[in-house]
Structures are given as structure tokens and as C-alpha cells.
Design a protein around this motif. Sequence first.
Motif, PDB file in Angstrom:
ATOM      1  N   GLY A  83       0.827  -1.208   0.000  1.00 45.55           N
ATOM      2  CA  GLY A  83       0.000   0.000   0.000  1.00 45.55           C
ATOM      3  C   GLY A  83       0.854   1.248   0.000  1.00 45.55           C
ATOM      4  O   GLY A  83       2.064   1.202   0.211  1.00 45.55           O
ATOM      5  N   ALA A  88       1.759  -0.095  -3.139  1.00 45.17           N
ATOM      6  CA  ALA A  88       0.483   0.019  -3.851  1.00 45.17           C
ATOM      7  C   ALA A  88       0.650  -0.359  -5.312  1.00 45.17           C
ATOM      8  O   ALA A  88      -0.199  -1.049  -5.899  1.00 45.17           O
ATOM      9  N   ALA A  92      -1.080  -3.720  -7.026  1.00 42.37           N
ATOM     10  CA  ALA A  92      -1.988  -3.599  -8.167  1.00 42.37           C
ATOM     11  C   ALA A  92      -1.547  -4.492  -9.312  1.00 42.37           C
ATOM     12  O   ALA A  92      -2.366  -5.100 -10.001  1.00 42.37           O
ATOM     13  N   GLY A 101      -3.632  -5.748  -1.664  1.00 44.97           N
ATOM     14  CA  GLY A 101      -3.481  -4.298  -1.721  1.00 44.97           C
ATOM     15  C   GLY A 101      -4.390  -3.599  -0.735  1.00 44.97           C
ATOM     16  O   GLY A 101      -5.499  -4.075  -0.449  1.00 44.97           O
ATOM     17  N   TYR A 106      -3.724   2.256  -3.853  1.00 43.32           N
ATOM     18  CA  TYR A 106      -3.762   0.915  -4.448  1.00 43.32           C
ATOM     19  C   TYR A 106      -4.973   0.763  -5.353  1.00 43.32           C
ATOM     20  O   TYR A 106      -4.861   0.236  -6.475  1.00 43.32           O
ATOM     21  N   ARG A 110      -4.977  -0.154  -9.211  1.00 39.27           N
ATOM     22  CA  ARG A 110      -5.655  -1.396  -9.615  1.00 39.27           C
ATOM     23  C   ARG A 110      -6.747  -1.110 -10.648  1.00 39.27           C
ATOM     24  O   ARG A 110      -6.881  -1.849 -11.640  1.00 39.27           O
TER      25      ARG A 110
END
Length: 268
Positions: A83, A88, A92, A101, A106, A110
Motif C-alpha cells: 500500500g 500500492a 496492483a 493491496g 492501491y 488497480r
Amino acid sequence: MADARDDGPILVFLGPTLRVEDARAVLDAIYLQPAAQGDILLAAHAFRPRAMVLIDGQFEDRPAVRHKEILWAMAQGIIMVGGASMGALRAAELGDFGMIGVGLIYRWYRRWALSSRIEVRGSLSALVPDDAVAVHSGPAELGFLQLTDALVDLQRTFSTLMRRRVISAAERAQLTTMARNMNFRDRTLAAVLGAAGWTDGRIQEVRQTAVYQKREDALLALHTAPRLAREAQMAGDQNSWTATNTFIRDLEAGGIDSKLVNTYKLNP
């Protein structure tokens, strides 16, 4: 020979995002410097952790932590949580393989992982470029003191100022564009606002309401890491892992004994 233990410690790779003193107040863990290539492998053998939390990573003086290395750790039964910063980004990228995550940053990475890197090179790619979490920091001797501001923090700050009607939507767009166009080594709130013609007095007023999303996400990762580790251990999911020649060569180039890859005891 080491193995991941259910009662092993939690390791946290932390640098400029959050002071170690503040982190210890949230989570009793072993705190290590920002992760670079080989650090996860070496830390696994040294501490036999049940989980690792990746927050900060190195990427200038040393090669960045490899995706393959994180996959290796998960194959040993080590729960990987990411994170706030480099964590992060890697979470992702590796969410489909089991890395967990945490946090808003994040979720940004993602959500736009494919559209920002494959489909378009437009507005979405500008939202979460890889360097959006990068900052310039001091040396390890000074605790990796943060010297510049991350783009994600500036974007959140400008959005907050707009919601409070301190700036207009057009001004937010202008400031965001200016921040994106700055090198992360020079990117600070004062530099962006100064380039936009703001007075020193007004800059100081705005600084009091700055949003530090990376810090918030880091604290969230620390708060939730023990629970996430327990839940993941109960689920028992474990990925297979195969070494590649490139990965082995990278380790050896960094002065790391590649035999460590095969001497770690895999969980049954």
C-alpha cells in the motif's frame, strides 16, 4: 533452512512515507529500509516472517524490488501486503497472483492498471503514472526524510481545495497539470503554487490543509496487516513459483547468492 511460520513476525519495508516512530505506535513489527532488488529474499531468510508489508521501495541507487521476488515470497507461504507507495503499485500489478493491496492509492492503480498502460495514453494514464508515488528523500542516516511531495498527495490536496471552494475546477486542472509536468525530485506543493503565481502567505495557508494520502494509506496497511495475514493464512492459498534465468542473473548481479531461492523450505 528457513520457513514461513504462523507465529513469525511481520516485516515492514518503510521509508519516507511514514516515520518509524509513528508506525511502531500502530503495529509491533520489524521495520526495514525501503525494499530494493533482493531485499525480500534476504529478509525472508533472516526473519522467517509470516507476513511482509511493502510500503516504500528504492528505485534510483538500487534496482527496484522485482515482481518475481514477491511471487517467490508468496510461494513460500509469506503473506504479502502492499500500500501507499511502491507497495500500492506492486500490489496492483500482482493482485491476480495473491498480493493483497490496501488503501485508496492501491485502488487507483488497480482500477486503471490496464487502461492507463495499454489501452490509452490520455487522461487516465495521467491520473496514476508510476511516478505518482515517487518522492525525493534524504539518506538512510536521516531516516529517509521526505524532501518533496508525491503527485498523488498533491492531486488529493487540489481536489480538497476545490471542494472547499478555495480554488475553481479550472484552477485545480491547471495545478494538477503543472505538478504532473514537474520531475518528482522537484515536485513540492510550494513549487507548484509558486509557479502558478501564488504569494508566500497564501501558500502557507494552503499548506495547513494539505492531504497526505500516502501516509493515510500506510497507516491503514499497518492497522489491517495482522487481520489480513490471519485471513490469508486460513484461506491457505499458495501459488506455484518457477525461477527464470533473468531473475537469477539479476540476483547474482546484485551480489546475492541465488542458491537462497532454492534453500528456503516450501510449506507443504
